[in-house]
Write a protein that holds these residues in place. Structure first.
Motif, PDB file in Angstrom:
ATOM      1  N   ALA A 147       0.833  -1.275   0.097  1.00 12.01           N
ATOM      2  CA  ALA A 147      -0.316  -0.247  -0.106  1.00 12.01           C
ATOM      3  C   ALA A 147       1.030   1.757  -0.328  1.00 12.01           C
ATOM      4  O   ALA A 147       0.977   2.031  -0.449  1.00 12.01           O
ATOM      5  CB  ALA A 147      -1.350   0.096   1.252  1.00 12.01           C
ATOM      6  N   PHE A 186      -3.002  -3.973   2.302  1.00  9.66           N
ATOM      7  CA  PHE A 186      -2.024  -3.144   3.697  1.00  9.66           C
ATOM      8  C   PHE A 186      -2.424  -4.377   4.777  1.00  9.66           C
ATOM      9  O   PHE A 186      -2.791  -5.425   4.699  1.00  9.66           O
ATOM     10  CB  PHE A 186      -3.890  -2.286   3.588  1.00  9.66           C
ATOM     11  N   GLN A 240      -1.384  -1.076   8.765  1.00 12.01           N
ATOM     12  CA  GLN A 240      -1.526   0.300   8.647  1.00 12.01           C
ATOM     13  C   GLN A 240      -3.204   1.128   8.080  1.00 12.01           C
ATOM     14  O   GLN A 240      -3.459   1.207   7.326  1.00 12.01           O
ATOM     15  CB  GLN A 240      -1.360  -0.472   7.061  1.00 12.01           C
ATOM     16  N   LEU A 262      -6.004   2.871   5.117  1.00  9.95           N
ATOM     17  CA  LEU A 262      -6.612   2.559   5.084  1.00  9.95           C
ATOM     18  C   LEU A 262      -8.318   3.927   4.009  1.00  9.95           C
ATOM     19  O   LEU A 262      -8.055   3.041   2.718  1.00  9.95           O
ATOM     20  CB  LEU A 262      -7.119   1.380   5.380  1.00  9.95           C
ATOM     21  N   LYS A 283      -9.089  -3.212  -2.187  1.00  8.19           N
ATOM     22  CA  LYS A 283      -8.210  -2.958  -1.488  1.00  8.19           C
ATOM     23  C   LYS A 283      -8.393  -4.258  -1.342  1.00  8.19           C
ATOM     24  O   LYS A 283      -9.251  -4.965  -1.104  1.00  8.19           O
ATOM     25  CB  LYS A 283      -8.281  -1.601  -0.306  1.00  8.19           C
TER      26      LYS A 283
END
Length: 621
Positions: free
Chosen positions: A368, A388, A392, A396, A404
């Motif tokens: 990411a 991610f 993290q 996000l 994602k």
């Protein structure tokens, strides 16, 4: 039953010669000879090879009284040579043969589908309740004398139901269903209980792993309702050879072993019988090593039906989840961009680099922070998506990507993560675990998501450090089995750190697991039996020839069967069938219909290809 913490099901002990099964005994390993039972020398030699490889029981077919009587000579020869392995007679169609065999071996397997009922014709039969009761009485009247012979000779029995040989009577009343398979078994088992005969082992097998797992789960539940604790023999019939046979067996058997079910296993490979033993040993050892593992505080949710699971409801994110097929994500952190055209993954995780060239249609997953950096300072390729890590999460929400990925553990699914996921349905979770029972922990993660109402798709990350591809196939299939059969799998990310296994092998294993679980087809499916003393042609060389000619026909199902015992039934959902009909003679099938009988073996493969071509299913390479 605890879905998340491994422990073996409590079963009664069955005496089988000097090698008891069930109770506190270890999970036993076995195989079956494929030599003619009247050939004493060949059977003895093969039985020794099975035992020397680690086999604890040896099964031999006995199609007639002569074969059953020769079991005595085989047994004597083995004992004279110091081999005390219990022998098991495999009986079909003729209960008189079972009566004879019970005097000479330590266990007899009978098939409820053809023990008393006539050979199936796939015809629907109508019975009144009274007529059906009369059929059950016929079974009782013929079965009890056999049980008495077994009592006198201290012979155990296996009630062995095969999906491919259910009787017309059972099929007519229950259909081709797990319920019918279970009832076929229970009819005989109830008689054993009535007659106080307890040295009984049970098996319910199918070449379809979904049917096999679902049916064994149901059988255990029904036995529990009726107060029975008989041990289980597990196997996937007609699993095939090579990679297919290993993955399919490990997926089906492993899914049940992981839930504590199973007291003996047979891995049915279309190879030499002794080749089955190391595969079975590896599978059992891998599962039982999770005994006494750290407790997993999972909780199953009411909407999950263990006996009849359905695909978990998820939100479709691009081509992941919803009604999409499970995806394959390949890890290529070393820059290796070599792929097998037959097994092209949907996504490639490349870590901190974006490859210059990807296979057509394949998308890239990158870390990411790199994605965000590229997104701010320069254009990110349209086929690259961010992944991610758990720490993290705060970043996000600031990422505007429409897809994602988030690596997450069960313990990482905390209040913060749950709140974040409720606002971000576009996130696909990549479930990871370092727990000794990773299956239990990954199951617990998805059940927790269901409890919280989260519908994000889940891809399972399975990582290993193997240098033998067989070990990778067995372990990965065993870990993924229950996740697929439970309807929890939206994809797989298989990663191996061994130096001798390349990315192509890992990709093939991932696709093979999804195909074995019947959730995504990527190649020809072969339903091939391991062969036995009934097989009257060279099975291994025939399979090799058929695979060479048809291996490129993606999605086609071909049954390759040694004889008619399970042939037409076990390949009921196959498109074409190649079945031994006599010595050197083959019959060809289209679905369940026999279209040509008694073809000379040397002509049969070519005629099979012609049959496929004439029906418009053959594509030139």
């Amino acid at each position: 039953m605890d879905l998340f913490n491994y422990s073996r099901r409590e079963t009664s002990e069955v005496n089988i010669g000097a090698t008891p099964m069930g109770g506190s005994n270890p999970i036993r390993i076995q195989s079956m000879t494929n030599t003619a039972t009247q050939d004493t020398e060949a059977c003895v030699a093969q039985a020794k090879r099975i035992v020397d490889a680690g086999g604890e029981y040896v099964r031999l077919t006995a199609q007639g009284v002569k074969e059953a009587e020769n079991l005595m000579n085989i047994n004597i020869r083995l004992r004279q040579d110091g081999y005390m392995v219990p022998l098991v007679a495999d009986i079909h169609f003729n209960p008189k043969v079972a009566d004879v065999a019970a005097q000479y071996v330590e266990k007899v397997r009978i098939n409820p589908g053809n023990y008393v009922d006539a050979a199936r014709t796939f015809k629907h039969l109508e019975y009144t309740d009274e007529e059906y009761a009369q059929e059950l009485q016929k079974i009782h009247d013929r079965f009890v004398p056999f049980l008495n012979i077994c009592k006198e000779n201290h012979t155990a029995i296996r009630i062995g139901v095969n999906h491919g040989s259910l009787s017309d009577r059972i099929m007519s009343r229950y259909g081709d269903t797990p319920e019918g398979m279970v009832e076929s078994c229970m009819e005989f088992l109830r008689i054993c209980v009535q007659e106080h005969f307890t040295d009984v082992v049970i098996s319910i097998k199918a070449s379809n792993t979904v049917v096999m797992v679902k049916t064994v789960r149901l059988l255990v539940a029904v036995m529990e309702q009726e107060g029975m604790q008989f041990p289980l023999h597990l196997g996937v019939t007609e699993a095939g050879d090579g990679e297919d046979g290993r993955i399919k067996s490990a997926l089906g058997i492993g899914a049940l072993l992981a839930d504590g079910l199973g007291d003996t296993i047979r891995v049915s490979l279309s190879e030499a019988p002794e080749a089955e033993i190391p595969v079975a040993r590896k599978l059992v050892d891998y599962i039982v090593q999770r005994r006494d593992h750290p407790y997993i505080p999972g909780a199953d949710v009411p909407e999950f039906n263990y006996l009849s699971p359905t695909l978990r409801e998820t939100t479709a994110v691009h081509n992941i989840g919803g009604g999409n097929l499970p995806v394959v994500i390949a890890a290529r952190l070393n820059g290796d961009m070599n792929f097998n055209p037959q097994f092209i993954p949907d996504y490639i995780y490349t870590g901190r680099s974006i490859p210059e060239q990807l296979p057509k249609g394949v998308q890239c997953i990158i870390d990411a922070d790199i994605w965000m950096e590229r997104h701010i300072h320069e254009a990110v390729p349209v086929n690259a998506w961010p992944v991610f890590k758990g720490d993290q999460l705060p970043f996000l929400s600031s990422c505007n990507a429409s897809l994602k990925f988030l690596f997450i553990t069960y313990m990482g699914l905390n209040d913060e993560a749950i709140a974040c996921l409720k606002y971000h349905p576009e996130v696909v979770l990549i479930s990871q675990s370092n727990h000794p029972n990773r299956l239990g922990e990954q199951r617990a993660l998805v059940h927790q998501m269901m409890k919280e109402g989260l519908k994000n798709p889940v891809v399972f990350f399975e990582h290993y450090a193997e240098n033998e591809v067989e070990n990778l196939q067995i372990k990965a299939a065993a870990d993924m089995g229950a996740l697929i059969f439970d309807g929890l799998c939206n994809g797989i990310l298989l990663f191996n750190q061994g130096e001798t296994i390349n990315g192509k092998m890992v990709d093939a294993t991932a696709f093979g697991i999804l195909q074995a679980g019947r959730v995504r087809t990527s190649k020809t499916e072969y339903i091939s039996c391991p062969g036995c003393g009934r097989t009257l042609y060279d099975l291994e060389s025939t399979i090799a020839r058929i695979k060479t000619a048809t291996g490129h026909l993606k999605g086609l199902k071909i049954g390759i069967m040694g004889c008619i015992v399970n042939g037409p039934g076990e390949m009921a959902d196959a498109d074409y069938g190649y079945v031994g009909a006599g010595r050197g003679k083959i019959s060809l099938y289209k679905k369940k219909e026999c279209v040509e009988k008694n073809i000379p073996e040397e002509e049969a493969v070519e005629k099979l290809i012609k049959l496929i071509r004439d029906n418009g299913d053959y594509i030139e390479k």
